[in-house]
Design an enzyme around this catalytic site. Structure first.
Site, PDB file in Angstrom:
ATOM      1  N   LYS A  79       0.858  -1.195   0.000  1.00 19.40           N
ATOM      2  CA  LYS A  79       0.000   0.000   0.000  1.00 19.40           C
ATOM      3  C   LYS A  79       0.888   1.237   0.000  1.00 19.40           C
ATOM      4  O   LYS A  79       1.923   1.264   0.688  1.00 19.40           O
ATOM      5  CB  LYS A  79      -0.897  -0.032   1.249  1.00 19.40           C
ATOM      6  N   SER A 154      -9.649   1.622   2.965  1.00 21.25           N
ATOM      7  CA  SER A 154      -8.811   2.395   2.079  1.00 21.25           C
ATOM      8  C   SER A 154      -7.745   1.575   1.346  1.00 21.25           C
ATOM      9  O   SER A 154      -7.139   2.094   0.413  1.00 21.25           O
ATOM     10  CB  SER A 154      -8.130   3.511   2.877  1.00 21.25           C
ATOM     11  N   SER A 178      -9.728  -0.729   7.242  1.00 21.16           N
ATOM     12  CA  SER A 178      -9.193  -0.611   5.878  1.00 21.16           C
ATOM     13  C   SER A 178      -8.448  -1.817   5.325  1.00 21.16           C
ATOM     14  O   SER A 178      -8.090  -1.810   4.143  1.00 21.16           O
ATOM     15  CB  SER A 178      -8.285   0.607   5.776  1.00 21.16           C
TER      16      SER A 178
HETATM   17  N1  GLN Z   1     -13.038   3.896   6.467  1.00 18.36           N
HETATM   18  C1  GLN Z   1     -12.453   4.363   7.697  1.00 18.36           C
HETATM   19  C2  GLN Z   1     -12.069   5.816   7.528  1.00 18.36           C
HETATM   20  O1  GLN Z   1     -12.388   6.353   6.521  1.00 18.36           O
HETATM   21  C3  GLN Z   1     -11.265   3.531   8.061  1.00 18.36           C
HETATM   22  C4  GLN Z   1     -10.063   3.858   7.291  1.00 18.36           C
HETATM   23  C5  GLN Z   1      -8.880   3.033   7.656  1.00 18.36           C
HETATM   24  O2  GLN Z   1      -8.988   2.001   8.298  1.00 18.36           O
HETATM   25  N2  GLN Z   1      -7.716   3.515   7.254  1.00 18.36           N
HETATM   26  O3  GLN Z   1     -11.481   6.408   8.353  1.00 18.36           O
END
Ligand code: GLN
Length: 491
Positions: A79, A154, A178
């Site tokens: 990532k 994400s 994420s």
């Molecule tokens: N979807 C969550 C957010 O937007 C979690 C994101 C993540 O785990 N990086 O913060």
């Protein structure tokens, strides 16, 4: 190399002399060339660099011996918020469009020492903020099961690419879901380890008390092999600790029917209102399969879990507003071209041009909840709620439950654009995963079904802190009893 290689099968073939890291790299690169563009999964795909990395891995394998390298010859996707020396690390943001990492994250060092190598940097929601991968400054990622749908976020690039078999494994980061939520949307396995068990050094920080790096794979066994290498104390991350357990992959082999005799807790809150009917029926069948595999089912309650999304969006944005203050156009990141600016305007313009809408919204929210007068009303209160949620989980485990079982996401994958105008609906995508981060627990998503439209559905298992052995052996026993992980997207 056929498209269904796993981490395990690659290591076995390298050990028996049938495969080299360079041949494995060629196979990944070939497939990536034809498929990655359709998915927009990769941000940096440098074939020469990947082959050079593979050659270095082969040299290491030759000198040290494949038998001593737990990930000999394994190509890994990373990532783009994890630093790989000499490679761009953009975090999906215009702010870091030209940032080249000057060092390797600790996890990258560990992977290389184990015989693995990096073959690409993956698209993601900007600074890991999002649940659909539509917040990347470099365009949305598409779900390999249906290109009209989101892959989740994400870590959407990581998940889409592993589901499409562009490599057997990718690293993601999980602050509120994420790793697990995109794994669920793409029909693969995603593991968020216990907070502190994997070093965050070299991971660009979002919410430091929540962030954790973990693997996305096609099998639980591969996740266990990765955990064997990733977990460990690291002097450059003061929140990292020595994991009290080890030998995860071996434990799976020794105890393939681990669900026998386990008690699996079903938190009722996750099965009440708001759960999509098709996800609900996949989960009902999964619970029956878990029972058939020998586990006892016990209904439990997590009374404060309904506050988890609210508490998370206070704590995560507060931490993000502090972490992202460093991107000022002077020390790091995009600098505005405007001439004759005073310092304040230089900051303002650089940040305004560099950050996308969602990131700005979160910086503003985070700054607000930390500001004097509101700190006690919001930030301190959210931390108290966080503690109550942790106690709810602890009480559930104390009541004789080995693992908790929930949906990973309350809905199946949704269409690109569908939730963009409704931030609350988007934020609720993580309602099943966020509590796990607030409590610092390990969680895993495994495929447990498909909708009528053929889109994947995931089941989440949650274990007590530092009990990845129970988590992984339980998930593996479920996987053995079902076929869902064998399906591949029609690409
Ligand atoms: N979807 C969550 C957010 O937007 C979690 C994101 C993540 O785990 N990086 O913060």
């Amino acid at each position: 190399m056929p498209a269904n290689q796993t981490v395990k099968s690659i290591v076995e073939q390298v050990r028996s002399g049938k495969l080299t890291a360079v041949t494995a790299a060629h196979a990944c690169l070939e497939r990536t060339r034809t498929i990655a563009q359709k998915l927009n999964s990769h941000l940096h795909f440098d074939e020469a660099a990947a082959l050079a990395e593979a050659a270095a891995a082969d040299l290491r394998i030759k000198t040290i011996g494949a038998d001593k390298l737990p990930l000999a010859g394994v190509p890994v996707l990373v990532k783009d918020n994890i630093c790989v020396r000499g490679s761009k690390t953009t975090c999906g943001s215009k702010m870091l469009e030209n940032y080249v990492a000057t060092y390797d994250a600790s996890v990258i060092k560990r992977l290389r020492e184990a015989g693995a190598f990096v073959v690409g940097k993956m698209n993601m929601d900007e600074f890991a903020m999002g649940s659909s991968n539509e917040n990347s400054a470099f365009g949305a990622v598409r779900n390999p099961w249906n290109l009209e749908y989101v892959p989740g976020g994400s870590s959407g690039g990581s998940a889409a690419a592993v589901a499409a078999r562009l490599a057997p494994v990718a690293l993601g980061s999980d602050t509120g879901g994420s790793i697990r939520q995109p794994a669920s949307f793409c029909g693969i396995v995603g593991l968020k380890p216990t907070y502190g068990s994997v070093s965050r050094s070299g991971l660009v920080a979002f919410g430091s008390s929540l962030d954790q790096i973990g693997p996305l794979t096609t099998t639980v066994e591969d996740a266990a092999m990765m955990m064997d290498v990733l977990a460990g104390l690291d002097a450059s991350d003061s929140t990292s600790v020595k994991h009290p357990q080890s030998g995860f992959a071996k434990a799976l082999l020794e105890n393939p029917e681990a669900l026998k005799g386990m008690t699996i807790g079903i938190p009722e809150e996750f099965f009440e209102s708001g759960l999509d009917a098709e996800v609900g029926s996949c989960l009902e069948r999964a619970i029956a399969d878990v029972q058939k595999a020998g586990a006892k089912i016990k209904r439990v309650r997590l009374p404060n879990i309904s506050y988890s999304v609210a508490a998370y969006y206070v704590i995560a944005t507060a931490e993000a507003s502090a972490n992202l203050a460093r991107f000022d156009g002077v020390r790091y990141g995009h600098r505005t071209q405007g001439a004759n600016l005073n310092l304040k305007d230089l900051y303002r313009k650089s940040r305004n041009e560099g950050f996308g809408r969602e990131v700005k919204q979160r910086i503003m929210l985070g700054t607000f909840v930390l500001s004097s007068g509101y700190y006690d009303a919001f930030y301190s209160k959210a931390n108290k709620v966080r503690e109550l949620i942790s106690r709810d989980f602890a009480a559930a485990f104390d009541s004789g439950v080995d693992l908790l079982l929930t949906p990973t996401s309350p809905t199946p994958p949704f269409k690109l654009g569908e939730k963009l105008s409704d931030p609350l609906a988007m934020y609720l995508s993580d309602i099943c995963t966020i509590g796990v981060n607030l409590a610092g627990l390990p969680g895993i998503s495994v495929p447990c079904g498909r909708t009528k439209a053929g889109l994947p559905v995931g089941m989440q298992l949650i274990a007590p802190k530092f009990n990845e052995l129970t988590l992984l052996t339980g998930a593996h026993a479920y996987e053995r009893a079902t076929e869902w992980h064998k399906d591949q997207p029609p690409l």
